[in-house]
Design an enzyme around this catalytic site. Sequence first.
Site, mmCIF file in Angstrom:
data_model
loop_
_atom_site.group_PDB
_atom_site.id
_atom_site.type_symbol
_atom_site.label_atom_id
_atom_site.label_comp_id
_atom_site.label_asym_id
_atom_site.label_seq_id
_atom_site.Cartn_x
_atom_site.Cartn_y
_atom_site.Cartn_z
ATOM 1 N N GLU A 1 0.758 -1.254 0.101
ATOM 2 C CA GLU A 1 0.058 0.043 0.021
ATOM 3 C C GLU A 1 0.794 1.317 0.004
ATOM 4 O O GLU A 1 0.899 1.918 1.087
ATOM 5 C CB GLU A 1 -0.775 -0.043 1.459
ATOM 6 N N GLU B 1 -5.705 -8.547 0.533
ATOM 7 C CA GLU B 1 -6.200 -8.072 2.155
ATOM 8 C C GLU B 1 -7.524 -7.875 1.813
ATOM 9 O O GLU B 1 -7.827 -7.146 0.668
ATOM 10 C CB GLU B 1 -5.537 -6.945 2.612
HETATM 11 O O1 IFM Z 1 -4.179 -3.135 9.129
HETATM 12 C C1 IFM Z 1 -4.289 -2.523 7.889
HETATM 13 C C2 IFM Z 1 -3.042 -3.256 7.104
HETATM 14 O O2 IFM Z 1 -1.740 -2.903 7.850
HETATM 15 C C3 IFM Z 1 -2.855 -2.559 5.800
HETATM 16 N N1 IFM Z 1 -4.212 -2.551 5.078
HETATM 17 C C4 IFM Z 1 -5.358 -2.310 5.914
HETATM 18 C C5 IFM Z 1 -5.438 -2.930 7.100
HETATM 19 C C6 IFM Z 1 -6.802 -2.319 7.826
HETATM 20 O O3 IFM Z 1 -6.780 -0.941 8.077
#
Ligand code: IFM
Length: 471
Positions: free
Chosen positions: A193, A377
């Site tokens: 990210e 994710e």
């Molecule tokens: O916890 C985070 C993760 O580290 C990166 N993506 C989003 C998740 C939830 O906010």
Amino acid sequence: MANDASAVFDTLSPAVSKGSPADPFTPPADSSLWRKNFLLGAATASYQIEGAVNEDGRLPSIWDTFSAIPGKVLAGDTGAVACDHYHRWEADVEMLASLGLEGYRLSIAWPRVMDAAGAPNRKGIDFYKRLLNRLKEKGITTFVTLYHWDLPQHLEDRGGWLNRDTAYRFADYADLMSCELAGTVDAWTTLNEPWCSAYLGYGNGHHAPGLANDRFATQAMHHLLLAHGLAVPVLRANDPASQKGIVANIGRGTADSDSAADQRAAHLFEVQHNAWILDPLLKGSYPQDLFELWPGTEPLVLDGDMETISAPLDFLGINYYFRTNVASDGAHGFRDVPLEGVERTQMGWEVYPDGLRDLLIGFKETYHNLPPIYITENGMASDDEVTDGRVEDTQRISFLKRHLAAVDQAIKAGVDIRGYFLWSLMDNFEWAFGYERRFGVVHVDYSTQKRTIKRSAELVEKFLQERKAKA
Ligand code: IFM
């Protein structure tokens, strides 16, 4: 889109809408998720779970510094102990394997494995070697992220991602890790990210290192992407058998009205959240609309940078959580207009599975060289409690089912999606929100470090067993 993921969910799973405990998770028989080569796993990140911040030669990271500043993290929480995974990793791997999860996405803490002069820290490296070897013994596919936000503080002291040199230091780090860990990693992702690192870290200051300037954000993004581009050939040379990719968080922006100004605002939202990262990676250029939003913030780009950044990827990791409804701000940008009466999570984020499907299909249309995709994710936070030894995380079960239905729809529309990682394996340090927000499919009692499998994880396990039995 005619095909609404929530509606599909309601028709296919009436039991869930009515709150029945029957089996609110198992996907319908025609779902692509039944394909045994669709990887289903869970993800974590080093600073969020490891703890042991002062052990075995680990150096401070920007998150140690940031979370120590009063007011930066809810309740003054820090990652000093987190889930104590550094000491409990063996039991955590057993837990992961016992759930039948086929993939595990973890990250390496850069400050744990290299000293300030760039020399290897053997104890830190050995931790990851033991962990990855054990995962391999268990037959678990390993996705390893090199940078999930825990920049060594000594690099931040020299400008962090505002300093072009950090990109070259990252390539050195990638070189060391891929020499040391080759053969135990199935897929490398360079960055997690970059939008969050650049924008939240340097653009609005909500994350470490806490700087707030749009020009900083675009320059930090350029150096992050350059770091990625410099690292990929190094990873390819040292560990040719593995896949190489990067992970982008994507956001759905919808317009509050049909007006041209609001439509434009929604477009700019997606430029800022998605095209800012995906265009340089997949088209080799920054979207010019970004600089309409933030006039005068063009980063300094040297000859050859965009070619380095846009070298082919083996896969693209996509993280998706929610949509944002926006309207024109009356000038060149957008403003959030939160919708009322919609389902939200503990984070306040709207549950909107269609956004995932629509974005994926849109990317396939926009980027003709879109590589295979892993959803690296997806998940949600809820205020989970253990009652009589159980955690009934009903909203999460429904959330996961609906988002997996959206993934299935995107696959059926022709998007090459190869797997999906739950965020997260266990409750952990949720950055500026500390430990209050629980994203895990396993509950963590931070006073005892006891892990309790939530109902969502039990149902994922049940599905994976059924799928295995059918294979
Ligand atoms: O916890 C985070 C993760 O580290 C990166 N993506 C989003 C998740 C939830 O906010």
